[in-house]
Design a protein around this motif. Structure first.
Motif, short mmCIF file in Angstrom:
data_model
loop_
_atom_site.label_atom_id
_atom_site.label_comp_id
_atom_site.label_asym_id
_atom_site.label_seq_id
_atom_site.Cartn_x
_atom_site.Cartn_y
_atom_site.Cartn_z
N ASN A 141 0.86 -1.18 0.00
CA ASN A 141 0.00 0.00 0.00
C ASN A 141 0.90 1.23 0.00
N GLY A 142 0.66 2.13 -0.95
CA GLY A 142 1.50 3.31 -1.10
C GLY A 142 2.44 3.17 -2.29
N HIS A 143 2.55 4.23 -3.07
CA HIS A 143 3.45 4.22 -4.23
C HIS A 143 4.90 4.19 -3.76
N ASN A 144 5.76 3.53 -4.53
CA ASN A 144 7.20 3.54 -4.24
C ASN A 144 7.96 4.01 -5.49
N ILE A 151 -3.54 1.01 -3.69
CA ILE A 151 -4.06 1.84 -2.60
C ILE A 151 -3.02 2.90 -2.24
N PRO A 152 -3.20 4.15 -2.71
CA PRO A 152 -2.28 5.23 -2.33
C PRO A 152 -2.42 5.52 -0.83
N LEU A 153 -1.38 6.10 -0.23
CA LEU A 153 -1.41 6.42 1.19
C LEU A 153 -1.44 7.94 1.39
N PRO A 154 -2.57 8.47 1.83
CA PRO A 154 -2.65 9.91 2.12
C PRO A 154 -1.61 10.34 3.16
N SER A 155 -1.26 9.43 4.07
CA SER A 155 -0.28 9.76 5.12
C SER A 155 1.10 10.07 4.53
N LEU A 156 1.34 9.61 3.29
CA LEU A 156 2.60 9.89 2.60
C LEU A 156 2.39 10.92 1.48
N ASP A 158 0.45 10.70 -1.02
CA ASP A 158 0.37 10.05 -2.33
C ASP A 158 -0.76 10.65 -3.16
N PRO A 159 -0.47 11.02 -4.41
CA PRO A 159 -1.57 11.31 -5.33
C PRO A 159 -2.24 9.99 -5.72
N GLN A 160 -3.37 10.07 -6.37
CA GLN A 160 -4.05 8.84 -6.81
C GLN A 160 -3.13 8.05 -7.75
N THR A 161 -2.44 8.77 -8.64
CA THR A 161 -1.50 8.16 -9.58
C THR A 161 -0.21 8.97 -9.54
N LEU A 162 0.92 8.28 -9.48
CA LEU A 162 2.21 8.97 -9.44
C LEU A 162 2.92 8.89 -10.78
N TYR A 163 2.95 7.70 -11.38
CA TYR A 163 3.67 7.51 -12.65
C TYR A 163 2.75 7.11 -13.80
N GLY A 164 1.52 6.72 -13.48
CA GLY A 164 0.68 6.11 -14.50
C GLY A 164 1.06 4.66 -14.74
N GLY A 165 1.51 3.97 -13.69
CA GLY A 165 1.92 2.56 -13.78
C GLY A 165 3.33 2.38 -13.28
N LEU A 166 4.18 1.76 -14.10
CA LEU A 166 5.59 1.58 -13.76
C LEU A 166 6.35 2.89 -14.00
#
Length: 335
Positions: A141-144, A151-156, A158-166
């Motif tokens: 859970n959470g983008h890396n 599941i993005p993490l608001p605590s970090l 995270d936007p809904q999408t960071l890269y659009g995948g990989l």
């Protein structure tokens, strides 16, 4: 129905967490859902024990801490197979898993959950491969730095999408995992990440612990398009037994092995028996009313047999399909 349908099956559970910091001993029948005595009692031939790294900040300090934690957890997993033979056997190839089963020894398969442990350094993948890691779950859970999570993490933040995948780095990670014979696990990733990883990987990808979205509408589950893509590329979904992934908003007491079997049935009807298996997520939240630990695995096998699955199909579901994927990864790496 077969007499004792679990008898003679090389059963592999592809996703079991370990307590961290280290907790109750794996060598004793204690409070863990999976320890070596329970594996023997339930006739589980091998277990993928997970070095799980929770997602933190995507910065140098966070990445270093994640890598250090993963290495320490992998050491703990390796210690389940002491040199004196008093525990399990470190089984890091398909042949080694079969040899451990033939010898009557529990197979210990080290894996990592969350590519956060890789940080931003591909050399960490080489280190993990030397330690016997057989799959890495790209995200939790959470983008890396590798990819978008389901599941993005608001605590970090995270936007809904960071890269659009990989990410670009994530594509290099998939390439290097292929070269090292480490399977790409797409449980926890966003749908876009999953489909891009499937397209990028030259070895079939799999979900080590996911269930079916059509039966339980949870972000962590796979929809029909994802299942079809796995089937078309030779991939695999290992049904997990977390109650809320089997039935919407269900708790452990609300769910039974019949619900697990419903998810298996759905995958089999949709993409075939060659593309499904079992990844309980025991000791990480997986548990249903009549299958609470590894010693009760034959209860699930009996339910599947009652539904008409024969010995050959049960073997595929309980480990044969995963062994096939391991061999494909090993063959690609050897080339």
């Amino acid at each position: 129905m077969i007499n004792d349908p679990h008898d003679g099956i090389l059963a592999i559970d592809t996703h079991v967490d370990i307590p961290w910091p280290p907790g109750p001993s794996v060598f004793e029948d204690g409070p863990r859902c999976v320890d070596l005595p329970k594996m023997r009692k339930g006739r589980i031939a091998a277990t993928c024990f997970v070095a799980y790294v929770p997602q933190g900040k995507r910065d140098a300090e966070g990445h270093e801490a994640a890598t250090v934690r993963a290495r320490a957890m992998l050491d703990d997993i390796a210690a389940m197979a002491p040199a004196d033979g008093s525990g399990g056997v470190l089984a890091i190839t398909a042949d080694a898993i079969e040899a451990a089963y033939a010898a009557g020894k529990p197979g210990i398969v080290p894996v990592i959950e969350n590519g956060y442990a890789v940080g931003t350094d591909l050399a960490n993948l080489d280190d993990f491969a030397r330690r016997g890691v057989r799959y890495i779950t790209l995200t939790h859970n959470g983008h890396n730095a590798i990819a978008d999570a389901a599941i993005p993490l608001p605590s970090l933040d995270d936007p809904q999408t960071l890269y659009g995948g990989l990410s670009d780095f994530g594509q290099s990670v998939v390439d290097r995992m292929n070269e090292l014979g480490i399977l790409v696990d797409i449980s926890h990733t966003s749908k876009t990440t999953m489909l891009q990883a499937l397209e990028r990987s030259r070895v079939p990808v799999f979900a080590s612990h996911s269930s079916v979205r059509a039966l339980c509408d949870h972000k962590r589950n796979l929809d029909d398009e994802q299942l079809d893509a796995l089937g078309a590329t030779g991939g695999l979904v290992q049904i997990t037994i977390v109650s809320s992934f089997l039935k919407a908003k269900a708790r452990t007491g609300d769910v039974t092995v019949a619900d697990i079997a419903d998810h298996v049935d759905y995958v089999v009807k949709r993409i075939g028996v060659d593309h499904v298996g079992i990844g309980t997520d025991f000791d990480g939240g997986g548990e249903v009313r009549d299958f609470r630990n590894a010693s009760q695995a034959p209860v699930l096998t009996a339910e599947l047999a009652r539904r008409g699955y024969g010995k050959e199909e049960l073997q595929k579901i309980w480990g044969g399909n995963f062994l096939r994927l391991l061999r494909q990864a090993e063959a690609f790496a050897a080339r």
